[in-house]
Design an enzyme around this catalytic site. Structure first.
Site, PDB file in Angstrom:
ATOM      1  N   LEU A   1      -0.264 -98.722  63.737  1.00 13.99           N
ATOM      2  CA  LEU A   1      -0.971 -99.641  64.635  1.00 13.99           C
ATOM      3  C   LEU A   1      -0.518 -99.423  66.082  1.00 13.99           C
ATOM      4  CD1 LEU A   1      -2.861-102.093  65.075  1.00 13.99           C
ATOM      5  CD2 LEU A   1      -0.879-103.573  64.721  1.00 13.99           C
TER       6      LEU A   1
ATOM      7  N   LEU B   1       0.456-107.715  58.991  1.00 13.87           N
ATOM      8  CA  LEU B   1       1.702-108.053  59.691  1.00 13.87           C
ATOM      9  C   LEU B   1       2.235-109.419  59.253  1.00 13.87           C
ATOM     10  CD1 LEU B   1       0.782-106.648  63.213  1.00 13.87           C
ATOM     11  CD2 LEU B   1       2.522-105.757  61.661  1.00 13.87           C
TER      12      LEU B   1
ATOM     13  N   LEU C   1      35.584-108.959  65.306  1.00 18.65           N
ATOM     14  CA  LEU C   1      36.308-107.846  64.674  1.00 18.65           C
ATOM     15  C   LEU C   1      37.139-107.042  65.678  1.00 18.65           C
ATOM     16  CD1 LEU C   1      33.371-106.667  62.387  1.00 18.65           C
ATOM     17  CD2 LEU C   1      35.535-107.609  61.566  1.00 18.65           C
TER      18      LEU C   1
ATOM     19  N   GLU D   1       7.077-105.800  64.704  1.00 19.84           N
ATOM     20  CA  GLU D   1       6.272-106.825  64.018  1.00 19.84           C
ATOM     21  C   GLU D   1       6.123-108.073  64.886  1.00 19.84           C
ATOM     22  OE1 GLU D   1       5.458-106.855  60.470  1.00 19.84           O
ATOM     23  OE2 GLU D   1       6.386-104.973  59.898  1.00 19.84           O
TER      24      GLU D   1
ATOM     25  N   THR E   1       7.288-109.062  69.044  1.00 18.77           N
ATOM     26  CA  THR E   1       8.578-109.342  69.690  1.00 18.77           C
ATOM     27  C   THR E   1       8.848-110.849  69.625  1.00 18.77           C
ATOM     28  OG1 THR E   1       7.614-109.738  71.863  1.00 18.77           O
ATOM     29  CG2 THR E   1       8.166-107.447  71.331  1.00 18.77           C
TER      30      THR E   1
HETATM   31  C1  LIG Z   1      12.343 -98.924  64.739  1.00 20.77           C
HETATM   32  C2  LIG Z   1      10.919 -99.369  64.939  1.00 20.77           C
HETATM   33  C3  LIG Z   1      10.010 -99.250  63.888  1.00 20.77           C
HETATM   34  C4  LIG Z   1       8.656 -99.607  64.083  1.00 20.77           C
HETATM   35  N1  LIG Z   1       7.742 -99.428  63.050  1.00 20.77           N
HETATM   36  C5  LIG Z   1       6.414 -99.639  63.287  1.00 20.77           C
HETATM   37  C6  LIG Z   1       5.425 -99.301  62.290  1.00 20.77           C
HETATM   38  O1  LIG Z   1       5.763 -98.906  61.160  1.00 20.77           O
HETATM   39  N2  LIG Z   1       4.123 -99.434  62.613  1.00 20.77           N
HETATM   40  C7  LIG Z   1       3.698 -99.885  63.836  1.00 20.77           C
HETATM   41  O2  LIG Z   1       2.486 -99.961  64.072  1.00 20.77           O
HETATM   42  N3  LIG Z   1       4.608-100.213  64.799  1.00 20.77           N
HETATM   43  C8  LIG Z   1       5.948-100.099  64.555  1.00 20.77           C
HETATM   44  N4  LIG Z   1       6.877-100.407  65.537  1.00 20.77           N
HETATM   45  C9  LIG Z   1       6.396-100.798  66.862  1.00 20.77           C
HETATM   46  C10 LIG Z   1       6.637-102.270  67.178  1.00 20.77           C
HETATM   47  O3  LIG Z   1       5.798-103.097  66.416  1.00 20.77           O
HETATM   48  C11 LIG Z   1       6.416-102.437  68.702  1.00 20.77           C
HETATM   49  O4  LIG Z   1       7.515-101.802  69.323  1.00 20.77           O
HETATM   50  C12 LIG Z   1       6.330-103.886  69.133  1.00 20.77           C
HETATM   51  O5  LIG Z   1       5.100-104.450  68.731  1.00 20.77           O
HETATM   52  C13 LIG Z   1       6.435-104.040  70.666  1.00 20.77           C
HETATM   53  O6  LIG Z   1       5.607-103.147  71.308  1.00 20.77           O
HETATM   54  P1  LIG Z   1       6.197-102.218  72.503  1.00 20.77           P
HETATM   55  O7  LIG Z   1       7.426-101.577  72.023  1.00 20.77           O
HETATM   56  O8  LIG Z   1       5.112-101.333  72.956  1.00 20.77           O
HETATM   57  O9  LIG Z   1       6.600-103.256  73.643  1.00 20.77           O
HETATM   58  P2  LIG Z   1       5.564-103.937  74.723  1.00 20.77           P
HETATM   59  O10 LIG Z   1       4.386-104.498  73.985  1.00 20.77           O
HETATM   60  O11 LIG Z   1       5.306-102.957  75.800  1.00 20.77           O
HETATM   61  O12 LIG Z   1       6.465-105.123  75.250  1.00 20.77           O
HETATM   62  C14 LIG Z   1       7.506-104.937  76.226  1.00 20.77           C
HETATM   63  C15 LIG Z   1       8.130-106.279  76.562  1.00 20.77           C
HETATM   64  O13 LIG Z   1       7.154-107.146  77.157  1.00 20.77           O
HETATM   65  C16 LIG Z   1       7.149-108.408  76.474  1.00 20.77           C
HETATM   66  N5  LIG Z   1       5.792-108.961  76.538  1.00 20.77           N
HETATM   67  C17 LIG Z   1       4.657-108.376  76.064  1.00 20.77           C
HETATM   68  N6  LIG Z   1       3.597-109.159  76.322  1.00 20.77           N
HETATM   69  C18 LIG Z   1       4.054-110.260  76.973  1.00 20.77           C
HETATM   70  C19 LIG Z   1       3.453-111.446  77.509  1.00 20.77           C
HETATM   71  N7  LIG Z   1       2.134-111.662  77.431  1.00 20.77           N
HETATM   72  N8  LIG Z   1       4.254-112.346  78.108  1.00 20.77           N
HETATM   73  C20 LIG Z   1       5.589-112.159  78.191  1.00 20.77           C
HETATM   74  N9  LIG Z   1       6.223-111.060  77.712  1.00 20.77           N
HETATM   75  C21 LIG Z   1       5.458-110.143  77.104  1.00 20.77           C
HETATM   76  C22 LIG Z   1       7.597-108.099  75.070  1.00 20.77           C
HETATM   77  O14 LIG Z   1       8.108-109.254  74.422  1.00 20.77           O
HETATM   78  C23 LIG Z   1       8.670-107.035  75.337  1.00 20.77           C
HETATM   79  O15 LIG Z   1       9.876-107.665  75.661  1.00 20.77           O
HETATM   80  C24 LIG Z   1       8.244-100.115  65.337  1.00 20.77           C
HETATM   81  C25 LIG Z   1       9.186-100.285  66.361  1.00 20.77           C
HETATM   82  C26 LIG Z   1      10.503 -99.938  66.174  1.00 20.77           C
HETATM   83  C27 LIG Z   1      11.497-100.111  67.293  1.00 20.77           C
END
Ligand SMILES: Cc1cc2nc3c(=O)[nH]c(=O)nc-3n(C[C@H](O)[C@H](O)[C@H](O)COP(=O)(O)OP(=O)(O)OC[C@H]3O[C@@H](n4cnc5c(N)ncnc54)[C@H](O)[C@@H]3O)c2cc1C
Length: 397
Positions: A145, A253, A352, A377, A379
């Site tokens: 996704l 999700l 620790l 899943e 933030t």
């Molecule tokens: C180890 C790992 C495994 C993962 N596995 C999967 C998977 O299997 N499949 C999949 O599809 N995805 C997966 N993900 C992706 C994960 O779901 C996304 O990283 C997550 O949804 C956040 O998206 P982003 O990293 O692009 O951050 P962004 O969406 O760019 O967000 C950046 C920051 O902005 C904040 N923010 C965003 N919008 C707002 C708002 N409107 N107001 C205030 N703050 C806001 C967020 O809280 C965050 O702090 C994985 C991520 C990790 C780290």
């Protein structure tokens, strides 16, 4: 240095990791499955997981064993799935994440993000083809996704699927995808003329490539990958007909986040027990840490937060089993429980001392893992905003 927790006296009160006797609220079946998965984690996972984390590899030798234990899609009926309730599924997640968040992530992705959408949105043919093999761990799935331009706003995805006769042509890219490089099938969400749709992209389809993301400092015992689609031709029979719009992936999700609320409790318990044991033998200023007031405050706070999280997840599971769980209730528990687990892991790491910075102890591994769990899943902020929307009726994101 003594390694015995001599400073911890025998107590007759509540179980330290089950302060409100949650076990007494479980059925025999729920307790039995928790025990068998817990034993597996103690015997097969904890002895090897530190090294897997250090080496940045997923311990794939555990997958057939997990298949035999019946954990994949265990809350689904038929197709060789165990057909257990959602509280059992939660307890499975809790025990697995007591071992490592990477292992629980594998099971969440396989069961909730891949098997659940095939089961819920798929055709009978798709279910027969994929679910029995996935239940046994012989076939692996991933869920695509998130895209490089921002995971919190999946509605603006750039991956496109365009109809071409009886096929679809997919172009685009996905990022941060758990199990991407080892998956036999990817559930890929793409924008079409009719809105967002889900497709089963098979690993050998021409134009579909994957690559692992290196240098992660979190979830190191799990593969996280990029997926690339260059003119990938997918037959319409590989589209999930029941998934229409963003509700399709969001439904998956909700399933996985429910399991995460339980999983985080497992990671928290592992850190809290490690800190408590250490406090029992670490002697400073003529007494053990366990005999020191501020250390007791910190341990008491861990117990309070774990107990609160356990009660939230159990009630959430009962609501899910009776079919009344709302996704905003999942958001509240994901926020509360993962935040609690991360704070407990960080505090345990500090308690620790210097030894806590190495993976000889579990706390730092859990702490680093939970940095992913609080981000993926949805933030923490997004879950808070989901609850805010529920309370006010205004979407502020
Ligand atoms: C180890 C790992 C495994 C993962 N596995 C999967 C998977 O299997 N499949 C999949 O599809 N995805 C997966 N993900 C992706 C994960 O779901 C996304 O990283 C997550 O949804 C956040 O998206 P982003 O990293 O692009 O951050 P962004 O969406 O760019 O967000 C950046 C920051 O902005 C904040 N923010 C965003 N919008 C707002 C708002 N409107 N107001 C205030 N703050 C806001 C967020 O809280 C965050 O702090 C994985 C991520 C990790 C780290």
């Amino acid at each position: 240095m003594s390694t015995q927790a001599e400073g911890l006296k025998r107590r007759t009160g509540p179980d330290i990791a089950d302060f409100y006797d949650i076990r007494s609220m479980l059925s025999d079946e729920e307790r039995q499955v928790q025990e068998s998965v817990g034993q597996f984690v103690d015997q097969e996972v904890i002895p090897i997981i530190g090294e897997a984390f250090d080496k940045h590899v997923f311990p794939d030798q555990l997958v057939p064993e997990l298949g035999k234990l019946g954990v994949f899609g265990c809350n689904l009926e038929g197709y060789e799935c165990a057909g257990l309730n959602n509280v059992v599924y939660g307890l499975v997640c809790q025990e697995l994440e007591r071992g490592d968040s990477g292992l629980r992530s594998f099971v969440s992705v396989q069961g909730s993000l891949c098997m659940w959408p095939i089961y819920t949105y798929g055709t009978e043919e798709q279910k027969q083809r994929w679910l029995p093999g996935m239940a046994k761990g012989e076939l692996i799935g991933c869920f695509g996704l998130t895209e490089p331009d921002g995971g919190s706003d999946p509605g603006t995805m750039r991956t496109k699927a365009v109809r071409d006769g009886d096929d679809w042509i997919i172009n685009g890219a996905k990022m941060w995808i758990t199990n991407g490089t080892i998956a036999d099938v990817a559930i890929v969400w793409a924008d079409t003329e009719e809105g967002i749709r889900g497709f089963l992209v098979e690993k050998d389809m021409p134009g579909y490539t994957t690559r692992d993301i290196p240098r992660k400092m979190s979830l190191r015992a799990s593969w996280t990958s990029e997926l690339f689609f260059e003119g990938v031709r997918v037959p319409d029979s590989n589209r999930l007909p029941g998934a229409k719009g963003l509700a399709g992936p969001l439904g998956c999700l909700t399933q996985a986040r429910y399991g995460i609320t339980w999983g985080a409790i497992g990671a928290a318990i592992a850190c809290y027990k490690e800190a408590l044991e250490f406090a029992g033998y670490r002697k400073l200023f003529g007494r053990t840490l366990a005999e020191t007031q501020t250390i007791q405050l910190r341990l008491a706070d861990m117990a309070r937060r774990i107990t609160t999280a356990q009660l939230l997840s159990l009630q959430l599971g009962r609501l899910k089993d009776q079919g009344t769980m709302h996704h905003s209730q999942v958001s509240l528990a994901k926020w509360n429980n993962v935040r609690a687990a991360l704070d407990i892991a960080r505090d345990a790491r500090d308690l620790l001392g210097a030894g806590g910075v190495t993976t000889d102890h579990h706390a730092i591994r859990h702490m680093l893992n939970l940095e992913s769990v609080i981000t993926y899943e949805g933030t923490e902020t997004i879950h808070q905003l989901v609850i805010g929307r529920e309370l006010t009726g205004h979407a502020a994101f």
